[in-house]
Design an enzyme around this catalytic site. Structure first.
Site, mmCIF file in Angstrom:
data_model
loop_
_atom_site.group_PDB
_atom_site.id
_atom_site.type_symbol
_atom_site.label_atom_id
_atom_site.label_comp_id
_atom_site.label_asym_id
_atom_site.label_seq_id
_atom_site.Cartn_x
_atom_site.Cartn_y
_atom_site.Cartn_z
ATOM 1 N N HIS A 37 -3.983 3.523 2.345
ATOM 2 C CA HIS A 37 -4.936 4.630 2.365
ATOM 3 C C HIS A 37 -4.207 5.924 2.044
ATOM 4 C CE1 HIS A 37 -8.743 6.515 3.363
ATOM 5 N NE2 HIS A 37 -8.102 7.397 4.105
ATOM 6 N N ASP A 59 -6.477 -1.364 1.481
ATOM 7 C CA ASP A 59 -6.759 -0.190 2.308
ATOM 8 C C ASP A 59 -7.612 -0.600 3.507
ATOM 9 O OD1 ASP A 59 -7.471 2.233 3.417
ATOM 10 O OD2 ASP A 59 -8.218 3.125 1.558
ATOM 11 N N SER A 106 -10.371 10.631 0.428
ATOM 12 C CA SER A 106 -10.950 10.012 1.619
ATOM 13 C C SER A 106 -12.343 10.599 1.898
ATOM 14 C CB SER A 106 -10.006 10.186 2.808
ATOM 15 O OG SER A 106 -10.389 9.387 3.902
#
Length: 409
Positions: A372, A343, A217
């Site tokens: 995600h 996502d 991320s």
């Protein structure tokens, strides 16, 4: 491998025949109930096999990197079967922290000094029992960067740590949650000064050992921005990035949709505010913390805190600088990026497919599902995810076959 070669007309005809002719009981009888369950199960299985379970799309800017991945990382060519009862994006994202196991890890913490006088916290596992790499001087090192509010105790970090341990590698986690000591500064995706300090420190401590990195991320965004700035001037042999947000404007806009704001945005904002509150005695000397604590979205938090802290004229300037999509053309180190098309943190239309095609050092692996940092698979996804398998195979390929990646043009 499950075969998908069947005729839907035949399936529908046979199913209808069974429901109408084989079950000779009343509407509320157990036979009808069983028939409905069997019918629904058959229909759901068909939908899952045709619309959910698919091979990922592998995109690369060069044939050499693509061929290397297909040979050394077979996972990139395999069908990804998401956990059949939770394949939807938001469910995968929300359940992953609760259903995946947390392997036991004992870290060795180290504090190093940053250029501005602050402290950077590193959590090490030296893996001194490594059978494949018994010499600590040459033992490969993997640097792991967690997500926006992640720590070295996140399940996805612990799983990658376990994979590295199985391979015999040393690993170190940049623990942003520990703060930066006495200086009134935290972290952001655009600023890579602390990351450069950490990588230089690892190289000096283990000069003869190969180093690679993995980012998740926001950690992946930092790594991509770092590689874009450094070009070939880095000691990293390879990088793998998971669920990165490539265009921050699109990411924040997606998370401001009503449902995603309710499920994710508000929670992440509160986590960021909690981090600020923990270091309030230092931060309130320079920033209006009361105003920061009233933010209701990530965008408001960045407008009131992050962009100001790092000296940007506006929050839009910060978001542009933090978006890795603008630096992908300058990446000169092999970098594999895994994203899920569903996502909500990194919407599919903002995945930089065209930019990746222009750089032979980049490869993009896109799954239809995974959410995600989800990528759950198996009936009960406790021990391993698709993301874990991508990490392990790519890390092994970079460390053991890295000589094949020196010239991908």
């Amino acid at each position: 491998m499950i075969s998908l070669d069947f005729n839907f007309n035949i399936l529908t005809r046979d199913l209808s025949h069974y429901l109408e002719n084989q079950v000779k009981v009343g509407l509320f009888g157990s036979g009808v109930g069983l028939s409905l369950v069997l019918g629904f199960s058959a229909a759901y299985t068909c939908y899952y096999l045709l619309s959910v379970a698919k091979k990922p799309q592998l995109i690369s800017g060069g044939k050499k990197f693509c061929q290397f991945l297909r040979e050394q990382c077979p996972v990139v060519s395999e069908t990804y079967y998401p956990t059949f009862w939770c394949w939807e994006s938001r469910i995968q994202t929300l359940l992953r922290p609760f259903v995946t196991a947390k392997p036991g890890v004992v870290y060795r913490n180290e504090l190093i000094k940053a250029a501005d006088g602050g402290q950077i916290s590193l959590d090490w596992f030296d893996n001194d029992d490594s059978f494949s790499h018994p010499d600590p001087a040459t033992r490969p090192t993997v640097l792991l960067l967690p997500g926006l509010t992640g720590t070295s105790r996140e399940s996805y970090i612990l799983h990658m740590v376990q994979q590295s341990r199985d391979l015999g590698y040393r690993w170190v986690v940049l623990d942003r949650d520990a703060g930066r000591g006495p200086t009134p500064r935290t972290y952001c995706a655009a600023n890579t000064e602390d990351l450069e300090t950490v990588i230089d420190h690892i190289q000096r401590a283990h000069e003869a050992a190969p180093i690679m990195a993995a980012g998740v991320s926001m950690g992946g965004m930092m790594l991509a921005n770092y590689l874009g700035r450094k070009g070939r001037e880095t000691c990293l042999k390879g990088v793998v990035v998971f669920s990165a947000g490539w265009d921050v404007f699109e990411c924040t806009a997606s998370l401001e949709k009503p449902l995603d704001r309710f499920l994710f945005n508000s929670y992440l904002t509160s986590c960021l505010q909690a981090s600020v509150h923990r270091h309030r005695p230092v931060l309130e000397k320079c920033y209006d913390i009361d105003h920061v604590m009233k933010a209701r979205t990530i965008r408001e938090f960045d407008e009131r805190f992050t962009s100001i802290m790092f000296g940007y004229p506006t929050n839009d300037d910060y978001y542009h600088d933090a978006s890795p999509v603008h630096r992908l053309k300058s990446v000169q180190v092999p970098m594999l990026c895994l994203n899920a098309a569903d996502d909500v943190f990194s919407p599919s239309h903002a995945i930089p497919v065209e930019a990746v095609k222009q750089n032979p050092n980049l490869a993009l692996l896109i799954t239809c599902h995974g959410g995600h940092i989800g990528f759950l698979e198996g009936l009960w996804p406790r021990q391993s995810t698709y993301m874990d398998r991508v990490f392990k195979q790519f890390a092994k390929a970079v460390i053991e076959q890295g000589s094949r990646l020196t010239d991908l043009s």
